[in-house]
Design a protein around this motif. Structure first.
Motif, PDB file in Angstrom:
ATOM      1  N   LYS A 105       0.835  -1.197   0.000  1.00  0.00           N
ATOM      2  CA  LYS A 105       0.000   0.000   0.000  1.00  0.00           C
ATOM      3  C   LYS A 105       0.881   1.263   0.000  1.00  0.00           C
ATOM      4  O   LYS A 105       0.621   2.228  -0.713  1.00  0.00           O
ATOM      5  N   VAL A 131       1.017   4.308  -2.662  1.00  0.00           N
ATOM      6  CA  VAL A 131       0.812   5.728  -2.334  1.00  0.00           C
ATOM      7  C   VAL A 131       2.023   6.547  -2.793  1.00  0.00           C
ATOM      8  O   VAL A 131       1.876   7.641  -3.350  1.00  0.00           O
ATOM      9  N   ALA A 132       3.213   5.995  -2.623  1.00  0.00           N
ATOM     10  CA  ALA A 132       4.432   6.696  -3.052  1.00  0.00           C
ATOM     11  C   ALA A 132       4.415   6.901  -4.569  1.00  0.00           C
ATOM     12  O   ALA A 132       4.826   7.944  -5.076  1.00  0.00           O
ATOM     13  N   LYS A 133       3.891   5.932  -5.259  1.00  0.00           N
ATOM     14  CA  LYS A 133       3.775   6.037  -6.719  1.00  0.00           C
ATOM     15  C   LYS A 133       2.815   7.183  -7.076  1.00  0.00           C
ATOM     16  O   LYS A 133       3.106   8.007  -7.940  1.00  0.00           O
ATOM     17  N   LEU A 134       1.686   7.222  -6.350  1.00  0.00           N
ATOM     18  CA  LEU A 134       0.723   8.305  -6.589  1.00  0.00           C
ATOM     19  C   LEU A 134       1.347   9.667  -6.321  1.00  0.00           C
ATOM     20  O   LEU A 134       1.056  10.646  -6.999  1.00  0.00           O
ATOM     21  N   ALA A 135       2.206   9.719  -5.306  1.00  0.00           N
ATOM     22  CA  ALA A 135       2.824  10.990  -4.907  1.00  0.00           C
ATOM     23  C   ALA A 135       4.077  11.292  -5.723  1.00  0.00           C
ATOM     24  O   ALA A 135       4.730  12.313  -5.491  1.00  0.00           O
ATOM     25  N   ARG A 136       4.418  10.409  -6.649  1.00  0.00           N
ATOM     26  CA  ARG A 136       5.614  10.580  -7.485  1.00  0.00           C
ATOM     27  C   ARG A 136       6.880  10.759  -6.641  1.00  0.00           C
ATOM     28  O   ARG A 136       7.651  11.699  -6.824  1.00  0.00           O
ATOM     29  N   ILE A 137       7.023   9.847  -5.682  1.00  0.00           N
ATOM     30  CA  ILE A 137       8.249   9.835  -4.873  1.00  0.00           C
ATOM     31  C   ILE A 137       8.788   8.412  -4.917  1.00  0.00           C
ATOM     32  O   ILE A 137       8.071   7.469  -4.566  1.00  0.00           O
ATOM     33  N   SER A 138      10.000   8.234  -5.384  1.00  0.00           N
ATOM     34  CA  SER A 138      10.542   6.874  -5.372  1.00  0.00           C
ATOM     35  C   SER A 138      11.033   6.559  -3.962  1.00  0.00           C
ATOM     36  O   SER A 138      11.648   7.406  -3.308  1.00  0.00           O
ATOM     37  N   LYS A 140      14.338   1.488   2.937  1.00  0.00           N
ATOM     38  CA  LYS A 140      13.653   2.352   3.900  1.00  0.00           C
ATOM     39  C   LYS A 140      12.167   2.025   4.070  1.00  0.00           C
ATOM     40  O   LYS A 140      11.484   2.636   4.888  1.00  0.00           O
ATOM     41  N   LEU A 146       9.608   3.193   7.210  1.00  0.00           N
ATOM     42  CA  LEU A 146       8.525   4.087   6.782  1.00  0.00           C
ATOM     43  C   LEU A 146       7.166   3.472   7.141  1.00  0.00           C
ATOM     44  O   LEU A 146       6.267   4.160   7.631  1.00  0.00           O
ATOM     45  N   ASP A 192       6.656   3.916  10.905  1.00  0.00           N
ATOM     46  CA  ASP A 192       6.336   5.307  11.260  1.00  0.00           C
ATOM     47  C   ASP A 192       4.915   5.687  10.837  1.00  0.00           C
ATOM     48  O   ASP A 192       4.161   6.268  11.612  1.00  0.00           O
ATOM     49  N   LEU A 193       4.565   5.347   9.611  1.00  0.00           N
ATOM     50  CA  LEU A 193       3.244   5.739   9.114  1.00  0.00           C
ATOM     51  C   LEU A 193       2.142   5.030   9.893  1.00  0.00           C
ATOM     52  O   LEU A 193       1.113   5.623  10.203  1.00  0.00           O
ATOM     53  N   PRO A 209      12.341  15.434 -20.006  1.00  0.00           N
ATOM     54  CA  PRO A 209      12.814  14.270 -20.768  1.00  0.00           C
ATOM     55  C   PRO A 209      11.788  13.892 -21.847  1.00  0.00           C
ATOM     56  O   PRO A 209      10.600  14.162 -21.691  1.00  0.00           O
TER      57      PRO A 209
END
Lengths: 485, 95
Positions: B7, B11-18, B23, B27, B30-31, B91
């Motif tokens: 999950k 969510v990280a994909k949705l937020a565009r954060i690799s 980690k 993470l 913590d979450l 790009p």
């Protein structure tokens, strides 16, 4: 000559006006202090040459009828400053040079002051200890290894260490009041909409407010007057007549009704915090104010509500950092999506990423009602608690924080324990009302402790007046030894 | 409810954060502790409460639909990490 930099802004202004000191000499005195205080790491950028140039211009053609005549000021690095790097404490903005000036700083400059430098802060103002900044921890001048509070930690540290005569911060959940409390200084979060948000790096737009951080209540009134005002460019700016907070400051509080909320007495609160609160109550009572027990029943839900609303708004606001139009861009990434992902992963620190993920999740399809909508409903209840109370009282007195300044690293391993630091400050942001923190005592170790005064919307003058009365009667003196120079 | 690793990656994909694989565990921990804290709100019955949509007792002003500035392309492009005279450069997106 006695050191001018340990005096209040008001005293310094008087000295400039009576030509006891020139703006140039004043600026040089602060530059000297800043150069010998590198250990505190309060500054991200200094603008000494430009400041000296402005000081010279002022001395050549002084206008003493301004609120801040020839006064150098350092500001939190969350305010965009034209042609001066603005980082928000983040790696993702490490090369960002705005081509515009924030309204709040523009207001300060048009009242006669000029920029001395940009102050360190938690990354995107997310933090309570200034430990999330990409530019390193800031040290509290009160003691080596102590945090200065956050997110406006560079501001509180610089102010307490005499590196700026006054400063400004931003407060989304306590980021002005908590660092003020940790450093023995005064900090005020104005009513939402009193100070323009235009040109301030956005964190949570329905909560963010800029406000003054100063050594005294009088200074706070001067700064608030200088920075506030209606701004067309901020759609939530309040259009009203400007107030003369400093001229109207008075310490007669006889007959005022002060609410004491029972929910602010939390479990495991240090004895000293309780004693400080009692001391504040006694001062107000002795001055003829009436203490009234009140209840703000939804207080305990303020922090959980905040940790939905603030990250949700942050995830949306921080979507703009994509490595395309400004800021850092990763060299990795084969295609556009990967470039975004790498840029944001390398550009943001851990706490910011955590909050973006929380925010993205609570707004995502299927979860919106359970989290975000729920939080907006509870926010309504929290606001109603205050609205109901303010029909019976003039202001509310509480402690500012549940503890004094803690040590660097003490709370970084557990995010929730860090968040709990803002337990007394967050409700005010959710309700959009003003509150100030003023130093009123010390704990066993001699670390400063703050009292918080909460007012109803646009009642800044009243809480300033009550603060003025407490300041005169609490016998607090910030005695910081300059161990760092 | 609890958030599992899959999950969080979504969510990280949705937020565009690799997210660094190493980690993901910390993470997740913590979450989950943050969400446990947040879920105290479920104690409250809010069925009859209207959500707060604005803290100001005023509706937002509207302004005239007029251009108030402009001709500042250079200023806007100045901070671009990679520029090509008149455009922002990304790009390649079309093969």
């Amino acid at each position: 000559m006695a050191d001018i930099t340990n005096q209040s802004l008001n005293e310094i202004i008087e000295k400039v006006k009576t030509k006891k000191i020139s703006s140039t000499d004043l600026t040089k005195a602060y530059i000297k202090n800043i150069e010998s205080a590198k250990k505190l790491n309060a500054f991200i950028t200094t603008t000494f040459d430009q400041a000296l140039e402005k000081a010279k211009q002022f001395d050549n053609k002084p206008n003493f009828n301004q609120l801040l005549p020839g006064i150098p000021l350092a500001v939190k690095d969350l305010f965009c400053t034209e042609n001066i790097k603005t980082t928000a404490g983040s790696n993702i903005l490490n090369n960002f040079i705005p081509s515009y000036e924030s309204t709040v700083t523009k207001n300060l400059w048009s009242n006669g002051s000029f920029l001395l430098g940009k102050l360190n802060c938690d990354e995107f103002a997310m933090g309570s200890s200034n430990e999330t900044s990409h530019y390193g921890n800031v040290i509290n001048p009160v003691g080596d290894q102590l945090v200065p509070g956050g997110s406006s930690g560079g501001s509180s540290s610089a102010l307490a260490a005499d590196l700026t005569p006054a400063t400004i911060g931003t407060d989304t959940g306590g980021s002005i009041r908590q660092p003020a409390s940790f450093t023995g200084t005064v900090g005020l979060k104005p009513t939402y909409g009193l100070c323009s948000r235009w040109g301030i790096v956005a964190f949570a737009s329905s909560l963010d407010q800029a406000g003054p951080m100063t050594k005294t209540i009088k200074d706070c009134a001067i700064m608030l007057e200088s920075m506030s005002g209606f701004d067309e460019k901020d759609s939530t700016s309040i259009n009203k007549k400007k107030e003369q907070y400093s001229k109207n400051l008075k310490d007669n509080i006889k007959g005022l009704k002060i609410g004491i909320p029972k929910e602010y007495r939390v479990d495991n609160m240090p004895k000293e915090i309780d004693e400080l609160w009692e001391k504040g109550k006694k001062i107000l009572k002795d001055l003829g104010a009436q203490l009234i027990d009140i209840s703000l029943p939804h207080t305990k839900y303020a922090l959980p509500t905040y940790y939905i609303v603030a990250p949700a708004e942050a995830s949306s606001n921080l979507a703009r950092y994509d490595g395309v139009r400004y800021g850092y861009r990763s060299k990795q990434g084969k295609d556009l999506i990967e470039m975004y992902e790498k840029t944001r992963s390398e550009g943001f620190g851990d706490e910011v990423k955590r909050r973006i993920l929380i925010g993205t999740y609570v707004l995502s399809s299927g979860y919106y009602d359970a989290y975000y909508l729920k939080a907006q409903k509870v926010r309504q209840l929290i606001k109603k608690d205050f609205d109901d109370s303010f029909t019976k009282i003039d202001a509310i007195l509480t402690p500012s924080t549940p503890s004094s300044a803690f040590k660097i690293g003490e709370k970084t391993s557990d995010p929730v324990s860090m968040y709990l630091n803002d337990i007394f400050t967050v409700p005010v942001n959710l309700a959009g009302i003003p509150a100030l923190s003023l130093p009123a005592g010390v704990d066993e170790q001699g670390y400063p402790l703050g009292l918080q005064l909460i007012g109803k919307a646009l009642d800044e003058q009243k809480i300033l007046n009550i603060g003025y009365a407490i300041e005169k009667n609490c016998g607090f003196k910030n005695e910081i030894k300059k161990w760092w120079s | 409810m609890s958030l599992d690793k899959e999950k969080i990656k979504h969510v990280a994909k949705l937020a565009r954060i690799s997210v660094d694989e190493a980690k993901v565990d910390s993470l997740t921990k913590d979450l989950n502790s943050i969400f446990k804290f947040i879920e105290q709100l479920n104690e409250l019955n809010t069925e009859k409460v209207e959500p707060l949509t604005s803290i100001l007792n005023q509706s937002l002003r509207s302004r005239k639909d007029e251009i108030s500035d402009g001709k500042i392309r250079e200023k806007i492009l100045k901070n671009s990490p990679k520029e090509n005279e008149e455009f922002f450069v990304v790009p390649k997106v079309v093969e």
